[in-house]
Design an enzyme around this catalytic site. Structure first.
Site, PDB file in Angstrom:
ATOM      1  CG  ASP A  29      -3.535   0.878   0.961  1.00 14.93           C
ATOM      2  OD1 ASP A  29      -3.491  -0.367   0.827  1.00 14.93           O
ATOM      3  OD2 ASP A  29      -3.623   1.433   2.063  1.00 14.93           O
ATOM      4  CB  ILE A  30      -0.363  -2.961  -1.600  1.00 15.48           C
ATOM      5  CG1 ILE A  30       0.061  -3.998  -2.611  1.00 15.48           C
ATOM      6  CG2 ILE A  30      -0.529  -3.550  -0.239  1.00 15.48           C
ATOM      7  CD1 ILE A  30       0.754  -3.462  -3.803  1.00 15.48           C
ATOM      8  CG  HIS A  93      -0.029   5.794   6.774  1.00 15.00           C
ATOM      9  ND1 HIS A  93       0.582   5.156   7.834  1.00 15.00           N
ATOM     10  CD2 HIS A  93      -1.187   5.125   6.551  1.00 15.00           C
ATOM     11  CE1 HIS A  93      -0.164   4.132   8.217  1.00 15.00           C
ATOM     12  NE2 HIS A  93      -1.260   4.097   7.459  1.00 15.00           N
ATOM     13  CG  HIS A  95      -5.597   5.420   4.582  1.00 13.61           C
ATOM     14  ND1 HIS A  95      -5.456   4.176   4.018  1.00 13.61           N
ATOM     15  CD2 HIS A  95      -5.082   5.318   5.837  1.00 13.61           C
ATOM     16  CE1 HIS A  95      -4.892   3.349   4.896  1.00 13.61           C
ATOM     17  NE2 HIS A  95      -4.662   4.026   6.014  1.00 13.61           N
TER      18      HIS A  95
HETATM   19  P1  AMP Z   1      -3.056   1.606   8.761  1.00 12.71           P
HETATM   20  O1  AMP Z   1      -1.674   1.608   9.417  1.00 12.71           O
HETATM   21  O2  AMP Z   1      -4.094   1.004   9.635  1.00 12.71           O
HETATM   22  O3  AMP Z   1      -3.422   2.980   8.253  1.00 12.71           O
HETATM   23  O4  AMP Z   1      -2.951   0.664   7.482  1.00 12.71           O
HETATM   24  C1  AMP Z   1      -1.773   0.582   6.696  1.00 12.71           C
HETATM   25  C2  AMP Z   1      -2.118   0.602   5.243  1.00 12.71           C
HETATM   26  O5  AMP Z   1      -0.899   0.442   4.517  1.00 12.71           O
HETATM   27  C3  AMP Z   1      -3.065  -0.514   4.791  1.00 12.71           C
HETATM   28  O6  AMP Z   1      -4.160   0.038   4.072  1.00 12.71           O
HETATM   29  C4  AMP Z   1      -2.183  -1.389   3.894  1.00 12.71           C
HETATM   30  O7  AMP Z   1      -2.879  -1.955   2.804  1.00 12.71           O
HETATM   31  C5  AMP Z   1      -1.122  -0.418   3.428  1.00 12.71           C
HETATM   32  N1  AMP Z   1       0.144  -1.053   3.095  1.00 12.71           N
HETATM   33  C6  AMP Z   1       0.873  -1.885   3.879  1.00 12.71           C
HETATM   34  N2  AMP Z   1       1.995  -2.265   3.233  1.00 12.71           N
HETATM   35  C7  AMP Z   1       1.969  -1.657   2.024  1.00 12.71           C
HETATM   36  C8  AMP Z   1       2.843  -1.661   0.890  1.00 12.71           C
HETATM   37  N3  AMP Z   1       3.973  -2.371   0.879  1.00 12.71           N
HETATM   38  N4  AMP Z   1       2.493  -0.927  -0.198  1.00 12.71           N
HETATM   39  C9  AMP Z   1       1.345  -0.205  -0.190  1.00 12.71           C
HETATM   40  N5  AMP Z   1       0.486  -0.160   0.842  1.00 12.71           N
HETATM   41  C10 AMP Z   1       0.786  -0.883   1.931  1.00 12.71           C
END
Ligand code: AMP
Length: 130
Positions: A29-30, A93, A95
């Site tokens: 996660d970025i 996804h 976490h």
């Molecule tokens: P959620 O949809 O609420 O589970 O959150 C989406 C997650 O994806 C967040 O923690 C973001 O930091 C992560 N995220 C979004 N874009 C990217 C990316 N390009 N690379 C890695 N993580 C990402």
């Protein structure tokens, strides 16, 4: 339109890859809550986690287990916590977050910052343990 995660899976957008098989892709996660905070995504594009087809969601859990075990080898933590939100990216996804206490998995907390080199090193170390 393809989701940002589908673009990552296809390599159109860069990611710090941890692992991949025919069905799933794992990457850092970025905006991490902890060092080693990883996302596991099914390659099939489904928005809501509980709409994932039965066989795939079952296999996803096994894939997450492999990734979590690898994270544990690299990050000092009590255990790897699991969260499903999907509030931001409409591509299901999981976490995987190394935690020592409840506070560590609080998504309202400020996220950690790592340099590109640090992200790369973390991903490389974890992926070696897959
Ligand atoms: P959620 O949809 O609420 O589970 O959150 C989406 C997650 O994806 C967040 O923690 C973001 O930091 C992560 N995220 C979004 N874009 C990217 C990316 N390009 N690379 C890695 N993580 C990402």
């Amino acid at each position: 339109m393809a989701t940002i995660f589908s673009k990552i899976i296809k390599g159109e957008i860069p990611s710090y890859k941890i692992a991949e098989d025919d069905d799933f892709y794992a990457f850092l996660d970025i905006n991490p809550l902890a060092k080693g905070h990883t996302l596991v995504v099914p390659k099939v594009e489904v928005d809501y986690y509980f709409d994932i087809e039965d066989t795939t969601i079952a296999k996803m859990n096994v894939f997450c287990k492999r990734v979590a075990k690898a994270i544990e080898q690299v990050v000092d933590c009590k255990r790897v916590g699991v969260a499903v939100l999907g509030l931001e990216v409409p591509h299901a996804h999981v976490h995987l977050i190394p935690i020592n206490n409840l506070h560590d998995i609080n998504f309202a907390r400020p996220k950690l910052k790592f340099t590109d080199e640090e992200f790369r090193n973390i991903a490389e170390e974890i992926s070696k343990n897959i």
